[in-house]
Enzyme design. Sequence first.
Site, PDB file in Angstrom:
ATOM      1  N   GLN A   1       0.781  -1.232   0.000  1.00  0.00           N
ATOM      2  CA  GLN A   1       0.000   0.000   0.000  1.00  0.00           C
ATOM      3  C   GLN A   1       0.813   1.283   0.000  1.00  0.00           C
ATOM      4  O   GLN A   1       0.278   2.342   0.254  1.00  0.00           O
ATOM      5  CB  GLN A   1      -0.954  -0.012   1.183  1.00  0.00           C
ATOM      6  CG  GLN A   1      -2.038  -1.043   0.974  1.00  0.00           C
ATOM      7  CD  GLN A   1      -3.387  -0.494   1.304  1.00  0.00           C
ATOM      8  OE1 GLN A   1      -3.537   0.504   1.962  1.00  0.00           O
ATOM      9  NE2 GLN A   1      -4.416  -1.151   0.823  1.00  0.00           N
TER      10      GLN A   1
ATOM     11  N   LEU B   1       2.705  -2.589   9.114  1.00  0.00           N
ATOM     12  CA  LEU B   1       2.436  -1.551   8.116  1.00  0.00           C
ATOM     13  C   LEU B   1       1.303  -0.619   8.516  1.00  0.00           C
ATOM     14  O   LEU B   1       0.930   0.249   7.764  1.00  0.00           O
ATOM     15  CB  LEU B   1       2.068  -2.160   6.744  1.00  0.00           C
ATOM     16  CG  LEU B   1       3.110  -3.039   6.118  1.00  0.00           C
ATOM     17  CD1 LEU B   1       2.600  -3.600   4.823  1.00  0.00           C
ATOM     18  CD2 LEU B   1       4.370  -2.247   5.881  1.00  0.00           C
TER      19      LEU B   1
ATOM     20  N   ASN C   1       3.431   3.600   9.103  1.00  0.00           N
ATOM     21  CA  ASN C   1       2.242   3.214   8.363  1.00  0.00           C
ATOM     22  C   ASN C   1       2.424   3.128   6.879  1.00  0.00           C
ATOM     23  O   ASN C   1       3.057   3.970   6.290  1.00  0.00           O
ATOM     24  CB  ASN C   1       1.165   4.266   8.578  1.00  0.00           C
ATOM     25  CG  ASN C   1       0.273   3.879   9.702  1.00  0.00           C
ATOM     26  OD1 ASN C   1       0.009   2.716   9.880  1.00  0.00           O
ATOM     27  ND2 ASN C   1      -0.165   4.835  10.468  1.00  0.00           N
ATOM     28  N   CYS C   2       1.828   2.152   6.300  1.00  0.00           N
ATOM     29  CA  CYS C   2       1.709   2.103   4.852  1.00  0.00           C
ATOM     30  C   CYS C   2       0.272   1.822   4.490  1.00  0.00           C
ATOM     31  O   CYS C   2      -0.019   0.985   3.664  1.00  0.00           O
ATOM     32  CB  CYS C   2       2.616   1.049   4.270  1.00  0.00           C
ATOM     33  SG  CYS C   2       4.304   1.251   4.795  1.00  0.00           S
ATOM     34  N   VAL C   3      -0.638   2.511   5.146  1.00  0.00           N
ATOM     35  CA  VAL C   3      -2.016   2.436   4.675  1.00  0.00           C
ATOM     36  C   VAL C   3      -2.044   3.129   3.347  1.00  0.00           C
ATOM     37  O   VAL C   3      -1.090   3.768   2.939  1.00  0.00           O
ATOM     38  CB  VAL C   3      -3.017   3.146   5.604  1.00  0.00           C
ATOM     39  CG1 VAL C   3      -3.284   2.318   6.810  1.00  0.00           C
ATOM     40  CG2 VAL C   3      -2.566   4.531   5.954  1.00  0.00           C
TER      41      VAL C   3
END
Lengths: 75, 346, 429
Positions: C114, C211, C243-245
Amino acid sequence: MAKEIERAGIPTVHICTVVPISRTVGANRIVPAIAIPYPLGNPAKSNKEEKLLRRALVEKALRALETKIEEQTVF
Amino acid sequence: MRIVHYLNQFFGQVGAEDKAGTEPLVKDGPVGPGVLFQELLGPEARIVATIVCGDNYFVEHIDEATERVLAMITDYGADFVLAGPAFNAGRYGIACGAICAAVMNRLGIPAVTGMFPENPGVESFRKAIYIVETKGTTAGMRDGAAKMSRLALKLAKGEPIGSPEEEGYIPRGLRSNYFAPETGASRAVTMLLKKLKGEPFVTEYPMPVFDRVTPLPPVKKMSEITLALITTGGIVPRGNPDRMESSSATRYGKYAIGAFQGLTAKSHETVHGGYDPTYANEDPNRVLPLDVLRDLEREGVINALYPYYYATVGNGTSVARAVQFAREIAKDLISDGVQAVIITST
Amino acid sequence: MTVLELGYIPIEEIEWGPKTFVQDAVLCVHREELIEKARGDDPRIASATAHIAKPGESVRIVPVKDVIEPRVKVEGKGGIFPGLISGVESVGSGRTHVLRGCAVVTAGQVVGVQEGLIDMSGPGARYSPFSKTLNVVLAIDVKHGISQHEHEEALRLAGLRAATYLGEAGRRVEPVAMDRFEVRPPFRRKGENNDLPGLVYVYMLLSQGLLHDTYLYGQNVASLLPTIMMGTEVMDGAIVSGNCVSACDKNTTYHHQNNPVIQELFRRDGVDLRFLGTVVGNCNVTLRDKMRSAQYGVKVVESLGADGAIITKEGFGNPDADAMMYCTGLEEKGIRTVMIADEFAGVDGASQSLADTSPRADAVVSAGNANERISLPPMDKVIGDVRVIEKMAGIPCGSVAKQDVAVELQAILGATNELGFGLLSAREE
């Protein structure tokens, strides 16, 4: 999705973690699950215990399908 | 630019209610309100023909009437179409809406109509077409015609269309992006202070009202039915053969499980981009409980598990698309005699 | 009263050079030393390269893990990024220098699916704040065989180390402009102006596992019960993104450092409101955790004597439920709320925008529809890995090539930021 399948005529149960969302969008039979990354499991348990837990949730879902309800119900 | 104008029997000067059964006919040039439209449109656009149809004829033969009107519009090589305005006339509103929607979808040219907000044509067509808001009576003719003409010219030239307030059309219920003059944070603080003072404020996203479906009667004998599994948790055969997206899914998958007693890290994985995939990849049964359902099938608790499961990714996938997936899946399941469904979501 | 001064050192040009320093608004960077400092002694990092990407260039950075603003603490306790780079002393007082106009961007081999992209020019540049910054991009590869959790951590820390290293260059530079942030105790004292409404900021941090985690003083907030912090602490890097939203509504470390709600509440503190404090909460994966946090958080907001609260979140889908719990909980206590959220209304804008709703949420600020699609032309240069574009959120399979790529705004870093950082919004048309 649950609502639309039910609208099409097949009784449907929704096993999900975030019950409020399911309530909002309108699933009729809702069974609360464990957690978002593992709705039907728990990695902290042994394989055997985990499967028992999963079975209990699925059985609850089947019971929900067998239960007569008048309105949206969280089992 | 060439314009074709649609009118009912009354505005098209054929007759009153007694002529409401009139079948579609064409008159050259502008007729009735068309004269006003021609004046407002100016020299860059010309009303080449006016199509007139009786209101009763149209609503009693919607499909056929639409086809005939479309054919006439095509014959005249129109660059855009104006219909009405229909004010608060219900049958006329439906006709104007149906024609504009068909013109836009099938001929690919712009179409604009005008109606009073309570006209039933508004509810039926506002999502599909531009409907300029008019008064309930012909007293609103000049104002409505001016807005319709301006909007139609903009559409025909491919110019950007402003907000409903700016252009005078009825909101189509479509969320559309724009750049606001202030940051979201600044707008939030200003909105909160207004709310606290009891001053009027406008939320930027009014909460939708979700419809409900009456619960179906329960399954009578679980041991006699076929049950199907669906998941929104993105469980797919390893390698993701359908190349399902991790978010905003444009597709769902139907996967055979007849040969599987359970799911394993070797056979299946998740493509869902919205949660930590470690646990689902380790043991996909944690999202799609195939192992347990096979046990229950063997024990006779359920008669059979449907030999396929369906999967999609809930993450960022619009409700409208999810509804479409569900309808297609349900059709499939009904034709295969499935009598109950479990959906699992993360 | 606690005071933090931010001293801004404008950076208008970046270039590689024999040593790292700032002069006349030019940041000169010793490339090898930057790479060495970013790697630290982390054995998990296999290789790292550094690149410069400037606004207007035909450059695409993909996949982006985090963006960080270089800062240095010149007076006062503690250091930047407490608990991760510095010790755990409380920060948020004294004086901090900011290299304004530049950023460290971490990119490279993808951890999950993401991360998003930054285009330095073209139609996509309009949507990302990081298309307008001078970026020092670190492309980092890690060793084979390490877990995804380790991978994420290695990249996160390398980015923080690089930003700290660049921030040091501003230590002895005289700032061109200063902002002064005064943190007052929330409770009114006798004789104080009682007329202004007291506002609290409810700052929900995503904490959902790999993530999808956020760090407060180096601690993963997954195990946090909502607590109070000073708005100035974030300016010193107390909150770090792991975060890798989906990229559009990912709150990068840069966003946290420059939290626009906190800035706005400070700016108007004593003018038309009183800024009572910031309540940080989390956003977990079980319903029980969500309810616990929301209910506890509501209690903390109430105890600050709030008249109103601004609620922000990160990500979409299940976090909508947390936001609604806060909203209904606060409104039921008579504390008026405004929530900032982005929308997922479908490509055509016809669908419902939020996964969860509440009739109490009658004041929402929209950060735009993330499903809206735009077409991005190919760029001359790609920093990172072009193959991951297709796997990324919001990009239909099969659409990647050397030609234009149709993406949803979802894929563009910061396009629909839910801290209210940008101007993008959506309305009904």
